[in-house]
Design an enzyme around this catalytic site. Structure first.
Site, PDB file in Angstrom:
ATOM      1  N   GLY A 184      -4.208  -1.600  -0.235  1.00 18.15           N
ATOM      2  CA  GLY A 184      -3.557  -0.324   0.054  1.00 18.15           C
ATOM      3  C   GLY A 184      -4.372   0.585   0.958  1.00 18.15           C
ATOM      4  CG  ASP A 206      -0.856   2.048   7.536  1.00 15.28           C
ATOM      5  OD1 ASP A 206      -0.672   3.121   6.928  1.00 15.28           O
ATOM      6  OD2 ASP A 206      -0.408   0.963   7.144  1.00 15.28           O
TER       7      ASP A 206
HETATM    8  C1  GLA Z   1       2.140   0.665   4.443  1.00 18.64           C
HETATM    9  C2  GLA Z   1       2.756   0.765   5.824  1.00 18.64           C
HETATM   10  C3  GLA Z   1       2.845   2.229   6.243  1.00 18.64           C
HETATM   11  C4  GLA Z   1       3.500   3.087   5.168  1.00 18.64           C
HETATM   12  C5  GLA Z   1       2.904   2.816   3.780  1.00 18.64           C
HETATM   13  C6  GLA Z   1       3.662   3.503   2.671  1.00 18.64           C
HETATM   14  O1  GLA Z   1       0.822   1.042   4.465  1.00 18.64           O
HETATM   15  O2  GLA Z   1       2.006   0.034   6.756  1.00 18.64           O
HETATM   16  O3  GLA Z   1       3.506   2.309   7.491  1.00 18.64           O
HETATM   17  O4  GLA Z   1       4.888   2.893   5.169  1.00 18.64           O
HETATM   18  O5  GLA Z   1       2.874   1.440   3.501  1.00 18.64           O
HETATM   19  O6  GLA Z   1       3.556   4.876   2.764  1.00 18.64           O
END
Ligand code: GLA
Length: 419
Positions: free
Chosen positions: A139, A186
């Site tokens: 995450g 991200d």
């Molecule tokens: C992942 C995806 C992001 C976002 C998050 C949830 O990290 O790559 O673009 O959607 O999940 O917030």
């Protein structure tokens, strides 16, 4: 020797070690790129609806050392032996490796650069060596750190430059290549991250405002040790939610007589003075809370053909999104989360800027509850960790990162503490 901007001595040492494993074929120049992971303070599952997020770049990064070659190929080595060496040709359309192959993220990066500079014909290849300290599938966006760093390295080898906002826009959708319909949080956090700052990121078009973290706040990131492998089961759960949100957007757009609504952000942008309660009520009055996954009911509500809707939302070919035919699509709950979360993010930016940490903690707690109840992407273990953090004195705690209702998924959680 002074450190390049943003680098720490440990990263520089990693880059020097990697330099020994790249072969320079064209000239003697060897370059190094760093791209950090991120932790998201608040604004989860809003980015692919074009709605704001508030992440922080972290002190774990991916380092890529690269040298141009004349073979027209990308040669890849990874300092971690779990990830085998790879070599692929640079083509206009680069075919992916099998699902789950780590180098697909590098192919995604190279493809994004090729698409962005589509008139260019002669591409230099590169020998690249990668070393990452961002935990995988936790995450914290290890995939974007890899994509961003290799995209930047490939551009540099080819003597191309973009300003940071343009670069973040270029790579925002690169993970679509690996089959995840992600938003751009991200990649933007990795490219535009600033020391001691959170980033208030808005989309369409991408805009970023740095918010100084209050000096008396500490972020703690805890790993739940569950696995969120975005090229596996989590991907199906993630993409399902992208579809659920897109359907909610289209239904609301029609109910509000708005043109060309594709994502929930289109609805918000067309309704200055919007609020979550009104929009959720309007949606509830316009559609059942759940819709069949064959999209027939949805197509009827929208007054379009089922096949056209299917093609537009799910796509075709290898990247087509497969929906479990037995599970209904949750429209109302997902939209409720996204609208409420958006209000929280906007508030959080203000609260953080003025150092009101207690309020920030409350917003984070509310975000977690909404992700657990309406977005259904928490797990028992995560709920327990979050609870422990709060009991231990955290001002707020929540899961962070990609999500999946698949109970085998993993997230990092984080908490804020006052020092
Ligand atoms: C992942 C995806 C992001 C976002 C998050 C949830 O990290 O790559 O673009 O959607 O999940 O917030």
């Amino acid at each position: 020797m002074s450190l390049p901007d943003g680098w720490n001595p440990e990263e520089l040492a990693r880059a020097k070690r990697l330099a020994a494993s790249v072969r320079s074929g064209v000239d003697a120049r060897v370059l190094a790129v760093r791209a950090p992971g991120r932790v998201n303070l608040i604004g989860e599952h809003t980015d692919y609806s074009g709605l704001p997020v508030l992440p922080v770049a972290i002190d774990r990064s991916t380092i890529v050392v690269a040298a141009a070659n004349a073979t027209g190929e990308i040669e890849l080595a990874n300092a971690d032996p779990v990830w085998p060496p790879r070599r692929f040709a640079i083509e206009q359309q680069i075919p992916p490796y099998q699902t789950g192959d780590w180098a697909n993220y590098v192919k995604a990066a190279v493809q994004a650069v090729i698409d962005r500079f589509s008139t260019r014909i002669n591409w230099r290849g590169a020998s690249m060596a990668v070393d990452s300290s961002v935990p995988i599938a936790a995450g914290l966006s290890s995939s974007s750190a890899l994509t961003v760093s290799t995209a930047m390295a490939f551009m540099a080898v080819n003597e191309l430059e973009l300003d940071p906002l343009e670069a973040a826009t270029m790579v925002a959708r690169s993970e679509w290549y690996v089959g995840t319909r992600g938003g751009g949080m991200d990649q933007a956090a990795s490219i535009l991250g600033r020391r001691d700052h959170a980033l208030f990121i808005e989309f369409e078009p991408l805009r970023v405002r740095g918010i100084k973290m209050p000096a008396n706040a500490a972020l703690v990131v805890a790993d739940s040790r569950e696995v969120a492998d975005k090229s596996g089961k989590v991907r199906a759960e993630y993409n399902r939610r992208v579809i659920e949100c897109a359907l909610a957007a289209r239904i609301l757009g029609r109910a509000l007589k708005l043109d060309d609504v594709k994502i929930l952000g289109d609805v918000v942008r067309a309704q200055p003075g919007w609020n979550a309660v009104d929009l959720v009520e309007k949606l509830a009055a316009s559609s059942p809370a759940r819709l069949d996954p064959d999209l027939k009911e949805a197509a009827n509500i929208l007054g379009v053909s089922q096949s056209a809707l299917d093609m537009e939302l799910l796509g075709h070919g290898p990247s087509r999104i497969a929906l479990d035919p037995k599970r209904p699509l949750e429209i109302l709950k997902r939209a409720r989360h996204v609208f409420n979360e958006t209000q929280r993010v906007i508030r959080a930016a203000d609260v953080l800027e003025t150092g009101r940490l207690d309020e920030m903690g409350k917003l984070m707690n509310a975000s977690h509850a909404s992700l657990a109840d309406d977005f259904e992407c928490s797990t028992d273990r995560l709920d327990t960790i979050v609870e422990c953090a709060r009991r231990g004195g955290a001002l707020g705690a929540r899961l962070t990162g990609a999500a999946s209702a698949a109970r085998s998924s993993r997230y990092a959680t984080w908490q804020a503490l006052t020092r």
